[in-house]
Design a protein around this motif. Structure first.
Motif, PDB file in Angstrom:
ATOM      1  N   ASN A   7       0.786  -1.165   0.004  1.00  0.00           N
ATOM      2  CA  ASN A   7       0.035  -0.048  -0.086  1.00  0.00           C
ATOM      3  C   ASN A   7       0.843   1.093   0.166  1.00  0.00           C
ATOM      4  O   ASN A   7       0.495   2.213  -0.531  1.00  0.00           O
ATOM      5  N   GLY A   8       1.916   1.183   0.837  1.00  0.00           N
ATOM      6  CA  GLY A   8       2.984   2.460   0.754  1.00  0.00           C
ATOM      7  C   GLY A   8       3.560   2.632  -0.738  1.00  0.00           C
ATOM      8  O   GLY A   8       3.665   3.655  -1.115  1.00  0.00           O
ATOM      9  N   ILE A   9       3.900   1.615  -1.235  1.00  0.00           N
ATOM     10  CA  ILE A   9       4.602   1.615  -2.486  1.00  0.00           C
ATOM     11  C   ILE A   9       3.446   2.293  -3.550  1.00  0.00           C
ATOM     12  O   ILE A   9       3.824   3.195  -4.385  1.00  0.00           O
ATOM     13  N   VAL A  10       2.332   1.385  -3.605  1.00  0.00           N
ATOM     14  CA  VAL A  10       1.303   1.996  -4.611  1.00  0.00           C
ATOM     15  C   VAL A  10       0.923   3.540  -4.167  1.00  0.00           C
ATOM     16  O   VAL A  10       0.812   4.427  -4.892  1.00  0.00           O
ATOM     17  N   TRP A  11       0.894   3.965  -3.035  1.00  0.00           N
ATOM     18  CA  TRP A  11       0.481   5.312  -2.535  1.00  0.00           C
ATOM     19  C   TRP A  11       1.656   6.299  -3.257  1.00  0.00           C
ATOM     20  O   TRP A  11       1.294   7.331  -3.643  1.00  0.00           O
ATOM     21  N   LYS A  12       2.956   5.598  -2.970  1.00  0.00           N
ATOM     22  CA  LYS A  12       4.014   6.614  -3.264  1.00  0.00           C
ATOM     23  C   LYS A  12       3.848   7.009  -4.917  1.00  0.00           C
ATOM     24  O   LYS A  12       4.049   8.248  -5.399  1.00  0.00           O
ATOM     25  N   PHE A  13       3.703   6.118  -5.747  1.00  0.00           N
ATOM     26  CA  PHE A  13       3.759   6.130  -7.043  1.00  0.00           C
ATOM     27  C   PHE A  13       2.403   6.826  -7.550  1.00  0.00           C
ATOM     28  O   PHE A  13       2.300   7.315  -8.671  1.00  0.00           O
ATOM     29  N   ARG A  14       1.289   6.520  -7.077  1.00  0.00           N
ATOM     30  CA  ARG A  14       0.056   7.116  -7.516  1.00  0.00           C
ATOM     31  C   ARG A  14      -0.022   8.746  -7.084  1.00  0.00           C
ATOM     32  O   ARG A  14      -0.665   9.455  -7.682  1.00  0.00           O
ATOM     33  N   ALA A  15       0.689   9.127  -6.088  1.00  0.00           N
ATOM     34  CA  ALA A  15       0.620  10.263  -5.496  1.00  0.00           C
ATOM     35  C   ALA A  15       1.874  10.915  -6.341  1.00  0.00           C
ATOM     36  O   ALA A  15       1.896  12.463  -6.240  1.00  0.00           O
ATOM     37  N   GLY A  16       2.772  10.496  -6.755  1.00  0.00           N
ATOM     38  CA  GLY A  16       4.074  10.878  -7.229  1.00  0.00           C
ATOM     39  C   GLY A  16       4.931  11.633  -6.385  1.00  0.00           C
ATOM     40  O   GLY A  16       5.518  12.714  -6.670  1.00  0.00           O
TER      41      GLY A  16
END
Length: 274
Positions: free
Chosen positions: A36-45
């Protein structure tokens, strides 16, 4: 409670069986929290240090992501998801291919480690994603190059990257029944490549090619077959790009290394299969 930019319950149920399993060493941090943290990072840029604390230490997220990127974990997960969909008959035999340019942020414009390095085009430093997707708009294969790379030059690489494993008997599926593309792929080399493999195609001719054939008269040959209604279905690949670019980390490239750039797009592609 599922927060914005986190994996939904159905996405996590889809991804969980595909994650690598460890039988030795210390138990790793909760996979769902880290992913979830990895996905959050790239979805938020965002930068790694700006990821909310609820996902754990930024160094843990950074290390896990780069480890899975380097050892091909994300690529294997995507292949397994595609093989599962292939076994269920969910991959259509109509394939569309196109490319899209993404801007390169100044953070990715430093010393390059590996390929693909950003290319300089009219828009400045850019990268280009060459991608093939199925009839329902899910990515099948992609290649990342500099933004000044011609579409035709990467056509064979994208088509060969479609080769993947199968869960049941038989050889991997590589040959689509029909391929659609835009004028950027209208070349004699590509049409000959498709004919040798028995792949029907719908690719409109460029205006200069039409003029040259008309100038040559009867020696210019017949125009290639073109189905206007079938060509309209090529918009699925454009919609696929639109969905992937909702990830701000894909719409703008922040990664210097090839592994990170490839893994980011692979992870986003994996979640489209969920």
């Amino acid at each position: 409670m599922i927060r914005r930019r986190e994996l939904s319950g159905s996405e996590w149920d889809f991804v969980r069986p595909l994650l690598p399993r460890t039988s030795a060493g210390r138990p790793r941090r909760d996979d769902r929290m880290v992913l979830n943290g990895i996905v959050w990072k790239f979805r938020a840029g965002a930068a790694w240090r700006d990821v909310p604390e609820r996902y754990g230490r930024p160094t843990t997220l950074h290390t896990r992501f780069h480890r899975w990127a380097r050892d091909g974990t994300f690529a294997r997960m995507l292949r397994r998801a595609q093989a599962k969909a292939d076994a269920a008959g969910q991959i259509g035999r109509l394939v569309s291919i196109a490319s899209a340019v993404v801007r390169v942020h100044q953070h990715a414009a430093g010393p390059k480690r590996g390929l693909p390095a950003p290319g300089r085009s009219r828009c400045g430093l850019t990268s280009e994603i060459h991608m093939a997707c199925g009839a329902v708009g899910r990515p099948l294969a992609f290649v990342i190059t500099g933004g000044n790379t011609n579409d035709c030059a990467q056509f064979t690489a994208v088509m060969e990257a479609m080769l993947g494993p199968r869960t049941g008997p038989g050889r991997p599926r590589l040959r689509p029944d029909h391929l659609t593309a835009d004028e950027g792929y209208s070349s004699k080399t590509i049409r000959a490549w498709l004919r040798r493999r028995g792949i029907a195609h719908t690719i409109p001719e460029r205006a200069d090619q039409i003029r040259n054939r008309a100038r040559l008269g009867s020696s210019g040959g017949r125009p290639p077959a073109f189905d206007k209604q079938l060509c309209k279905r090529r918009n699925v690949v454009e919609r696929c790009f639109n969905g992937l670019k909702q990830w701000r980390g894909i719409a703008t490239r922040y990664d210097k290394t090839a592994d990170s750039c490839q893994a980011t797009l692979t992870l986003a592609s994996l979640l489209t299969w969920a």
